[in-house]
Design a protein around this motif. Structure first.
Motif, PDB file in Angstrom:
ATOM      1  N   SER A  74       1.058  -0.807  -0.077  1.00  0.00           N
ATOM      2  CA  SER A  74       0.365  -0.266  -0.157  1.00  0.00           C
ATOM      3  C   SER A  74       0.871   0.984  -0.232  1.00  0.00           C
ATOM      4  O   SER A  74       2.186   1.308   0.140  1.00  0.00           O
ATOM      5  N   GLN A  75       0.534   2.590  -0.169  1.00  0.00           N
ATOM      6  CA  GLN A  75       0.888   3.664  -0.129  1.00  0.00           C
ATOM      7  C   GLN A  75       0.045   4.555   1.245  1.00  0.00           C
ATOM      8  O   GLN A  75      -1.386   4.638   0.830  1.00  0.00           O
ATOM      9  N   THR A 118      -1.650   0.513  -6.638  1.00  0.00           N
ATOM     10  CA  THR A 118      -1.728   0.243  -4.681  1.00  0.00           C
ATOM     11  C   THR A 118      -3.159   0.321  -5.396  1.00  0.00           C
ATOM     12  O   THR A 118      -4.100   0.892  -5.978  1.00  0.00           O
ATOM     13  N   PRO A 119      -3.817  -0.988  -4.052  1.00  0.00           N
ATOM     14  CA  PRO A 119      -3.524  -1.534  -3.352  1.00  0.00           C
ATOM     15  C   PRO A 119      -2.848  -3.062  -4.229  1.00  0.00           C
ATOM     16  O   PRO A 119      -3.764  -3.296  -5.145  1.00  0.00           O
ATOM     17  N   VAL A 120      -2.289  -3.946  -3.883  1.00  0.00           N
ATOM     18  CA  VAL A 120      -1.840  -5.206  -4.303  1.00  0.00           C
ATOM     19  C   VAL A 120      -2.910  -6.060  -2.667  1.00  0.00           C
ATOM     20  O   VAL A 120      -1.576  -6.065  -1.820  1.00  0.00           O
ATOM     21  N   VAL A 121      -3.356  -6.935  -3.133  1.00  0.00           N
ATOM     22  CA  VAL A 121      -3.944  -7.352  -1.638  1.00  0.00           C
ATOM     23  C   VAL A 121      -3.575  -9.078  -1.727  1.00  0.00           C
ATOM     24  O   VAL A 121      -4.074  -9.647  -3.540  1.00  0.00           O
ATOM     25  N   VAL A 122      -2.787 -10.101  -1.110  1.00  0.00           N
ATOM     26  CA  VAL A 122      -2.160 -10.934  -1.128  1.00  0.00           C
ATOM     27  C   VAL A 122      -2.832 -11.812  -0.126  1.00  0.00           C
ATOM     28  O   VAL A 122      -1.963 -12.082   1.238  1.00  0.00           O
ATOM     29  N   PHE A 142     -10.142  -2.305  -4.201  1.00  0.00           N
ATOM     30  CA  PHE A 142     -10.848  -2.779  -3.176  1.00  0.00           C
ATOM     31  C   PHE A 142     -12.284  -3.534  -3.629  1.00  0.00           C
ATOM     32  O   PHE A 142     -12.527  -3.008  -4.217  1.00  0.00           O
ATOM     33  N   ASN A 143     -12.446  -4.803  -3.227  1.00  0.00           N
ATOM     34  CA  ASN A 143     -13.388  -5.318  -3.944  1.00  0.00           C
ATOM     35  C   ASN A 143     -13.746  -6.435  -3.001  1.00  0.00           C
ATOM     36  O   ASN A 143     -13.500  -7.268  -2.717  1.00  0.00           O
ATOM     37  N   VAL A 144     -15.069  -6.240  -2.241  1.00  0.00           N
ATOM     38  CA  VAL A 144     -14.998  -6.817  -1.074  1.00  0.00           C
ATOM     39  C   VAL A 144     -15.378  -8.392  -1.713  1.00  0.00           C
ATOM     40  O   VAL A 144     -15.072  -9.128  -0.326  1.00  0.00           O
TER      41      VAL A 144
END
Length: 79
Positions: free
Chosen positions: A8-9, A53-57, A66-68
């Motif tokens: 993130s930033q 960003t964001p890259v969510v692993v 951001f995808n709930v």
């Protein structure tokens, strides 16, 4: 529990939304500030081929943004 990393930033709205969502769910994660950590930015680009960003692993699954529904799916999926 699956290991979760968020590249993130600080000024990224979607980064902050992802973290707030996981905080609300009580899910722990490692927050990696790519603005402060040049090596982390390089890793994100080399490993995942992603420059935003964001890259969510979550476990072995990777998503951008951001995808709930996708976050919930990844949290519930078996690796």
């Amino acid at each position: 529990m699956k290991k979760i990393k968020i590249y993130s930033q600080p000024t990224c709205p979607d980064c902050n939304r992802v973290k707030a969502y996981l905080d609300k769910k009580g899910v722990s994660y490692e927050d990696i500030n790519v603005r402060k950590d040049k090596k982390a930015m390089d890793e994100m680009v080399k490993r995942y081929g992603i420059r935003v960003t964001p890259v969510v692993v979550i476990g072995d699954r990777v998503m951008v943004g951001f995808n709930v529904p996708k976050i919930d799916k990844f949290l519930g999926a078996q690796d």
